[in-house]
Design a protein around this motif. Structure first.
Motif, short mmCIF file in Angstrom:
data_model
loop_
_atom_site.label_atom_id
_atom_site.label_comp_id
_atom_site.label_asym_id
_atom_site.label_seq_id
_atom_site.Cartn_x
_atom_site.Cartn_y
_atom_site.Cartn_z
N ILE A 86 39.85 46.35 17.67
CA ILE A 86 39.31 47.14 16.58
C ILE A 86 40.45 47.60 15.66
O ILE A 86 41.62 47.64 16.06
CB ILE A 86 38.50 48.35 17.09
N TYR A 105 32.41 42.46 15.19
CA TYR A 105 32.12 43.27 14.00
C TYR A 105 30.72 43.00 13.43
O TYR A 105 29.91 43.92 13.27
CB TYR A 105 33.18 43.06 12.92
N GLY A 143 28.74 45.12 15.96
CA GLY A 143 28.85 46.25 15.02
C GLY A 143 27.68 46.34 14.07
O GLY A 143 27.06 47.40 13.91
N ARG A 144 27.32 45.21 13.43
CA ARG A 144 26.24 45.19 12.44
C ARG A 144 24.88 44.86 13.05
O ARG A 144 23.85 45.01 12.38
CB ARG A 144 26.54 44.15 11.36
N PRO A 177 37.89 54.17 20.44
CA PRO A 177 37.70 54.27 18.99
C PRO A 177 38.29 55.53 18.37
O PRO A 177 38.77 55.49 17.24
CB PRO A 177 36.17 54.24 18.85
N GLU A 191 34.01 52.90 8.41
CA GLU A 191 32.84 53.05 9.29
C GLU A 191 33.09 54.15 10.32
O GLU A 191 34.23 54.49 10.63
CB GLU A 191 32.53 51.73 9.99
N PHE A 243 30.13 52.98 15.11
CA PHE A 243 30.28 51.57 14.72
C PHE A 243 31.41 50.93 15.52
O PHE A 243 31.24 49.83 16.09
CB PHE A 243 30.57 51.46 13.23
N PHE A 244 32.55 51.59 15.60
CA PHE A 244 33.69 51.00 16.32
C PHE A 244 33.46 50.97 17.82
O PHE A 244 33.99 50.09 18.51
CB PHE A 244 34.98 51.73 15.96
N ARG A 288 30.55 50.19 19.07
CA ARG A 288 29.76 48.96 19.21
C ARG A 288 30.67 47.73 19.09
O ARG A 288 30.50 46.75 19.83
CB ARG A 288 28.66 48.91 18.15
N VAL A 289 31.61 47.78 18.16
CA VAL A 289 32.55 46.67 18.01
C VAL A 289 33.35 46.47 19.30
O VAL A 289 33.52 45.34 19.78
CB VAL A 289 33.50 46.91 16.82
N ARG A 290 33.81 47.56 19.87
CA ARG A 290 34.55 47.47 21.13
C ARG A 290 33.70 46.84 22.22
O ARG A 290 34.19 46.00 22.99
CB ARG A 290 35.01 48.87 21.55
#
Length: 204
Positions: A13, A103, A107-108, A138, A157, A161-162, A164-166
């Protein structure tokens, strides 16, 4: 892939610190006889760098993000990565497709099966040989970003969000444990660097 060529990607991230270790990794490999090509995503070619500027600074939805990064990736592979590997060079790339799944996918919330189809079309089976995942909480990453630079569109963001990215990176690591190595990037930079070099010593 020719000779000692390797395709190694650096992931994590924003704020994980991965970019600060690429130069050290390149120097370490060069000292051991590797010809090294440093590059990044989105980017790496004039066309892909133009798409990077759009990606980082223009508002867009998850599908548009995914299409832009895969378009940039196709040009990057064709123009830089594949020729460098064919010439026997070791390619170190700051981000690759794992970032897209993390991401845009996690993330999205973009459909992972559709990302997988794009991955197959664009890469045609050319995955990295090794991926170093710099994993950090995060909130720690957010503090580092705030201290280092002005945020771009994605870096603005929120923590959720981060997170979820992780989790997206964790899923990719679980799916490809032989390729993707997790490094604890919450440690001091010297400790992380030693872990990076130890991994390279084992795998390269």
């Amino acid at each position: 892939m020719s000779g000692g060529a390797r395709f190694i990607t650096f992931e994590g991230i924003d704020g994980a610190g991965k970019s600060s270790h690429i130069e050290a990794a390149a120097e370490w490999l060069r000292e051991r006889g590797h010809q090294v090509r440093l590059t990044r995503e989105p980017g790496g070619t004039p066309l892909a760098e133009s798409l990077r500027e759009l990606f980082l600074h223009r508002p867009m939805d998850g599908l548009t993000e995914a299409l832009l990064v895969f378009a940039a990736r196709r040009d990057h592979l064709r123009s830089v990565i594949l020729p460098a590997l064919a010439a026997g060079q070791t390619v170190l790339c700051d981000r690759f497709t794992d970032a897209t799944f993390a991401y845009q996918g996690a993330g999205r919330g973009f459909d992972l099966a559709q990302l997988g189809q794009l991955e197959a079309w664009v890469q045609q089976g050319r995955d990295p040989d090794l991926t170093l995942w710099f994993d950090v909480a995060p909130d720690v990453a957010a503090q580092r970003r705030a201290a280092a630079r002005e945020a771009d569109r994605l870096e603005r963001e929120d923590i959720d969000f981060f997170a979820r990215v992780r989790s997206g990176y964790a899923a990719r690591a679980a799916a490809a444990p032989a390729r993707l190595v997790r490094l604890d990037a919450g440690h001091p930079i010297d400790t992380v660097r030693q872990a990076v070099l130890a991994c390279l010593a084992e795998r390269c």
